[in-house]
Design a protein around this motif. Structure first.
Motif, short mmCIF file in Angstrom:
data_model
loop_
_atom_site.label_atom_id
_atom_site.label_comp_id
_atom_site.label_asym_id
_atom_site.label_seq_id
_atom_site.Cartn_x
_atom_site.Cartn_y
_atom_site.Cartn_z
N LEU A 157 0.84 -1.20 0.00
CA LEU A 157 0.00 0.00 0.00
C LEU A 157 0.88 1.24 0.00
CD1 LEU A 157 -2.70 1.39 0.00
CD2 LEU A 157 -2.81 1.08 2.48
N LEU A 158 0.99 1.83 -1.18
CA LEU A 158 1.74 3.05 -1.38
C LEU A 158 0.77 4.10 -1.90
CD1 LEU A 158 4.58 4.43 -1.55
CD2 LEU A 158 4.60 3.70 -3.93
N VAL A 159 0.68 5.21 -1.20
CA VAL A 159 -0.21 6.30 -1.62
C VAL A 159 0.67 7.41 -2.15
CG1 VAL A 159 -1.95 7.97 -0.86
CG2 VAL A 159 -1.87 5.69 0.19
N TRP A 160 0.30 7.97 -3.28
CA TRP A 160 1.07 9.09 -3.78
C TRP A 160 0.14 10.22 -4.18
CZ3 TRP A 160 0.74 4.49 -6.34
CH2 TRP A 160 0.32 4.48 -7.66
N THR A 161 0.72 11.43 -4.16
CA THR A 161 -0.05 12.61 -4.51
C THR A 161 0.82 13.60 -5.25
OG1 THR A 161 -1.46 14.41 -3.69
CG2 THR A 161 0.41 13.77 -2.30
N ASN A 162 0.16 14.36 -6.11
CA ASN A 162 0.81 15.46 -6.81
C ASN A 162 0.27 16.79 -6.31
OD1 ASN A 162 -1.76 15.50 -7.83
ND2 ASN A 162 -1.18 15.22 -9.96
N GLY A 163 -0.48 16.75 -5.21
CA GLY A 163 -1.11 17.95 -4.66
C GLY A 163 -2.52 18.16 -5.13
N TYR A 164 -2.93 17.44 -6.16
CA TYR A 164 -4.29 17.52 -6.69
C TYR A 164 -5.09 16.26 -6.39
CZ TYR A 164 -2.25 21.37 -9.29
OH TYR A 164 -1.59 22.52 -9.63
N PRO A 177 -9.65 13.28 -4.31
CA PRO A 177 -9.09 14.62 -4.48
C PRO A 177 -8.29 15.04 -3.25
CG PRO A 177 -11.47 14.71 -4.15
CD PRO A 177 -11.10 13.27 -4.25
N ALA A 178 -7.19 15.74 -3.47
CA ALA A 178 -6.31 16.14 -2.37
C ALA A 178 -6.97 17.17 -1.45
CB ALA A 178 -5.00 16.70 -2.92
N ASP A 179 -8.00 17.85 -1.92
CA ASP A 179 -8.66 18.82 -1.05
C ASP A 179 -9.72 18.17 -0.15
OD1 ASP A 179 -10.61 18.32 -2.95
OD2 ASP A 179 -10.91 20.43 -3.48
N ASP A 180 -9.86 16.84 -0.23
CA ASP A 180 -10.76 16.10 0.66
C ASP A 180 -9.94 15.04 1.41
OD1 ASP A 180 -12.86 14.95 1.98
OD2 ASP A 180 -13.93 14.30 0.18
N ALA A 192 -8.28 9.70 3.63
CA ALA A 192 -7.72 8.99 4.79
C ALA A 192 -8.60 7.82 5.19
CB ALA A 192 -7.55 9.95 5.96
N ARG A 193 -9.91 8.01 5.22
CA ARG A 193 -10.82 6.89 5.55
C ARG A 193 -10.68 5.75 4.55
NH1 ARG A 193 -14.39 11.07 6.87
NH2 ARG A 193 -15.33 10.99 4.82
N ARG A 194 -10.58 6.07 3.28
CA ARG A 194 -10.46 5.03 2.26
C ARG A 194 -9.12 4.31 2.34
NH1 ARG A 194 -11.79 7.42 -3.31
NH2 ARG A 194 -11.74 5.21 -3.86
N VAL A 195 -8.05 5.05 2.62
CA VAL A 195 -6.73 4.42 2.76
C VAL A 195 -6.70 3.53 3.99
CG1 VAL A 195 -4.29 4.89 3.24
CG2 VAL A 195 -5.49 6.19 1.47
N VAL A 196 -7.28 3.97 5.10
CA VAL A 196 -7.34 3.14 6.31
C VAL A 196 -8.12 1.86 6.05
CG1 VAL A 196 -8.31 3.00 8.65
CG2 VAL A 196 -6.99 5.00 7.95
#
Length: 82
Positions: free
Chosen positions: A20-27, A49-52, A57-61
């Motif tokens: 489980l690797l989460v990545w973001t570009n800020g968007y 979306p990064a603004d939510d 976090a709930r989905r990743v958990v």
């Protein structure tokens, strides 16, 4: 939740658990959701979306808990104390 964070080249990578690797570009946040497309075996990815951040976090958990049921310990020794 413990995690390793790596930043560079306009991306942030968060290693949450084995597989489980989460990545973001800020968007967007993006992570493998464990399923594959029929026929080609390629992984499908979940997005949020990064603004939510709360929803992401709930989905990743939830995904982490699915993976922990299959593999109770991360292969990293420092994670075994959790």
């Amino acid at each position: 939740m413990d995690a390793d964070v790596h930043i560079g080249y306009g991306m942030a990578l968060v290693s949450v658990w084995a597989e489980l690797l989460v990545w973001t570009n800020g968007y967007w946040f993006r992570w493998a959701c464990g399923r594959s497309r029929a026929g080609n075996g390629r992984r499908l990815y979940a997005f949020a979306p990064a603004d939510d951040v709360a929803t992401a976090a709930r989905r990743v958990v939830r995904r982490r808990e699915e993976l922990r049921q299959r593999r109770p310990y991360s292969p990293h020794p420092e994670d075994r104390s959790a």
